[in-house]
Design a protein around this motif. Structure first.
Motif, PDB file in Angstrom:
ATOM      1  N   PHE A  22      61.583  25.044  42.400  1.00 17.35           N
ATOM      2  CA  PHE A  22      61.074  25.527  41.120  1.00 17.35           C
ATOM      3  C   PHE A  22      61.867  24.926  39.952  1.00 17.35           C
ATOM      4  N   THR A  23      63.181  24.850  40.091  1.00 17.26           N
ATOM      5  CA  THR A  23      64.010  24.285  39.031  1.00 17.26           C
ATOM      6  C   THR A  23      63.673  22.813  38.816  1.00 17.26           C
ATOM      7  N   LEU A  24      63.542  22.061  39.902  1.00 10.61           N
ATOM      8  CA  LEU A  24      63.213  20.641  39.798  1.00 10.61           C
ATOM      9  C   LEU A  24      61.799  20.448  39.245  1.00 10.61           C
ATOM     10  N   TYR A  25      60.885  21.315  39.633  1.00 12.87           N
ATOM     11  CA  TYR A  25      59.516  21.246  39.098  1.00 12.87           C
ATOM     12  C   TYR A  25      59.539  21.405  37.578  1.00 12.87           C
ATOM     13  N   LEU A  26      60.208  22.456  37.093  1.00 11.31           N
ATOM     14  CA  LEU A  26      60.240  22.705  35.650  1.00 11.31           C
ATOM     15  C   LEU A  26      60.962  21.592  34.899  1.00 11.31           C
ATOM     16  N   LYS A  27      62.023  21.071  35.472  1.00 15.24           N
ATOM     17  CA  LYS A  27      62.738  19.970  34.833  1.00 15.24           C
ATOM     18  C   LYS A  27      61.854  18.731  34.766  1.00 15.24           C
ATOM     19  N   THR A  28      61.150  18.447  35.838  1.00 13.98           N
ATOM     20  CA  THR A  28      60.270  17.276  35.871  1.00 13.98           C
ATOM     21  C   THR A  28      59.139  17.422  34.855  1.00 13.98           C
ATOM     22  N   LYS A  29      58.592  18.635  34.721  1.00 12.35           N
ATOM     23  CA  LYS A  29      57.560  18.871  33.706  1.00 12.35           C
ATOM     24  C   LYS A  29      58.154  18.756  32.297  1.00 12.35           C
ATOM     25  N   ASN A  30      59.360  19.258  32.082  1.00  5.61           N
ATOM     26  CA  ASN A  30      60.037  19.108  30.799  1.00  5.61           C
ATOM     27  C   ASN A  30      60.091  17.630  30.432  1.00  5.61           C
ATOM     28  N   PHE A  31      60.504  16.795  31.373  1.00  2.00           N
ATOM     29  CA  PHE A  31      60.633  15.371  31.103  1.00  2.00           C
ATOM     30  C   PHE A  31      59.251  14.735  30.912  1.00  2.00           C
ATOM     31  N   HIS A  32      58.263  15.181  31.658  1.00  2.00           N
ATOM     32  CA  HIS A  32      56.878  14.707  31.490  1.00  2.00           C
ATOM     33  C   HIS A  32      56.410  14.960  30.057  1.00  2.00           C
ATOM     34  N   TRP A  33      56.714  16.129  29.533  1.00  4.76           N
ATOM     35  CA  TRP A  33      56.284  16.497  28.185  1.00  4.76           C
ATOM     36  C   TRP A  33      57.057  15.763  27.099  1.00  4.76           C
ATOM     37  N   HIS A  34      58.331  15.445  27.354  1.00  2.92           N
ATOM     38  CA  HIS A  34      59.203  14.958  26.294  1.00  2.92           C
ATOM     39  C   HIS A  34      59.614  13.496  26.396  1.00  2.92           C
ATOM     40  N   VAL A  35      59.207  12.802  27.441  1.00  2.00           N
ATOM     41  CA  VAL A  35      59.595  11.394  27.562  1.00  2.00           C
ATOM     42  C   VAL A  35      59.009  10.599  26.389  1.00  2.00           C
ATOM     43  N   ARG A  36      59.752   9.596  25.971  1.00  2.00           N
ATOM     44  CA  ARG A  36      59.287   8.728  24.893  1.00  2.00           C
ATOM     45  C   ARG A  36      59.869   7.338  25.116  1.00  2.00           C
ATOM     46  N   GLY A  37      59.308   6.385  24.428  1.00  4.72           N
ATOM     47  CA  GLY A  37      59.812   5.021  24.517  1.00  4.72           C
ATOM     48  C   GLY A  37      58.800   4.078  25.108  1.00  4.72           C
ATOM     49  N   PRO A  38      59.222   2.835  25.338  1.00  5.79           N
ATOM     50  CA  PRO A  38      58.294   1.796  25.787  1.00  5.79           C
ATOM     51  C   PRO A  38      57.653   2.074  27.163  1.00  5.79           C
ATOM     52  N   GLN A  39      58.309   2.857  27.978  1.00  9.37           N
ATOM     53  CA  GLN A  39      57.766   3.192  29.306  1.00  9.37           C
ATOM     54  C   GLN A  39      57.020   4.523  29.292  1.00  9.37           C
ATOM     55  N   PHE A  40      56.708   5.043  28.122  1.00 12.03           N
ATOM     56  CA  PHE A  40      56.133   6.386  28.006  1.00 12.03           C
ATOM     57  C   PHE A  40      55.003   6.628  28.997  1.00 12.03           C
ATOM     58  N   ARG A  41      53.956   5.818  28.948  1.00 14.36           N
ATOM     59  CA  ARG A  41      52.774   6.093  29.764  1.00 14.36           C
ATOM     60  C   ARG A  41      53.113   6.126  31.254  1.00 14.36           C
ATOM     61  N   ASP A  42      53.833   5.113  31.723  1.00 22.49           N
ATOM     62  CA  ASP A  42      54.182   5.049  33.143  1.00 22.49           C
ATOM     63  C   ASP A  42      55.044   6.237  33.569  1.00 22.49           C
ATOM     64  N   LEU A  43      56.039   6.583  32.754  1.00 29.80           N
ATOM     65  CA  LEU A  43      56.922   7.693  33.106  1.00 29.80           C
ATOM     66  C   LEU A  43      56.212   9.034  32.966  1.00 29.80           C
ATOM     67  N   HIS A  44      55.409   9.171  31.933  1.00 27.55           N
ATOM     68  CA  HIS A  44      54.627  10.402  31.750  1.00 27.55           C
ATOM     69  C   HIS A  44      53.785  10.670  33.001  1.00 27.55           C
ATOM     70  N   LEU A  45      53.137   9.651  33.511  1.00 29.74           N
ATOM     71  CA  LEU A  45      52.299   9.795  34.709  1.00 29.74           C
ATOM     72  C   LEU A  45      53.140   9.991  35.970  1.00 29.74           C
ATOM     73  N   LEU A  46      54.231   9.239  36.091  1.00 28.36           N
ATOM     74  CA  LEU A  46      55.110   9.382  37.259  1.00 28.36           C
ATOM     75  C   LEU A  46      55.699  10.783  37.336  1.00 28.36           C
ATOM     76  N   PHE A  47      56.208  11.276  36.215  1.00 27.25           N
ATOM     77  CA  PHE A  47      56.798  12.617  36.209  1.00 27.25           C
ATOM     78  C   PHE A  47      55.751  13.672  36.549  1.00 27.25           C
TER      79      PHE A  47
END
Length: 151
Positions: A22-47
């Motif tokens: 559960f902790t890793l799930y929420l952290k991964t979703k946090n990063f999915h929501w807040h990732v930014r930068g040149p890899q945004f799309r790829d990381l948003h989808l990966l997370f």
């Protein structure tokens, strides 16, 4: 005759795994929501993909606890008390920091799953023992994808 101490140790380790999932799930979703930068799309989808995989395991793990006759975790306080993976409340990490943190957390998860597998073996729970191999493979694959993303 079942070994009640071994079963209690197994359900405790399964609940610990559940808390970490559960902790890793929420952290991964946090990063999915807040990732930014040149890899945004790829990381948003990966997370998001990784979060969905992690979340899918929560029900399986909780049901293993119940099938062994114990209650599964009941809420956020119980999760926080049992989790070994640290929460990450920050929304301003760089993409590289997010990737590295998730990589390390998935490595920690592999260690936790190995402890569950050992407890399952001691308790004679062949089903959990078998599941643990699949859970380990999934965490190792997530870690590999994240490590490969870092370059």
């Amino acid at each position: 005759m079942p070994n009640h101490n071994a079963t209690a140790a197994l359900t405790d380790s399964l609940n610990g795994l559940l808390a970490d999932l559960f902790t890793l799930y929420l952290k991964t979703k946090n990063f999915h929501w807040h990732v930014r930068g040149p890899q945004f799309r790829d990381l948003h989808l990966l997370f998001d993909e990784q979060a969905a995989e992690i979340f899918a395991l929560t029900d399986i793990v909780a049901e293993r606890v119940r099938k062994n006759g114990a209650p599964a975790l009941t809420g956020i306080a119980a999760i926080a008390q049992k989790a070994r993976i640290a929460d990450q409340p920050r929304a301003d990490l760089t993409a590289a920091e997010m990737i590295a943190e998730l990589r390390d957390d998935n490595a920690t998860l592999v260690d936790v799953i190995r402890e569950v597998k050992a407890a399952a073996t001691a308790a004679g729970d062949n089903a959990t023992d078998g599941f643990a191999d699949d859970w380990t493979d999934q965490a190792q694959q997530r870690r590999w994808f994240l490590e490969s993303t870092l370059g």
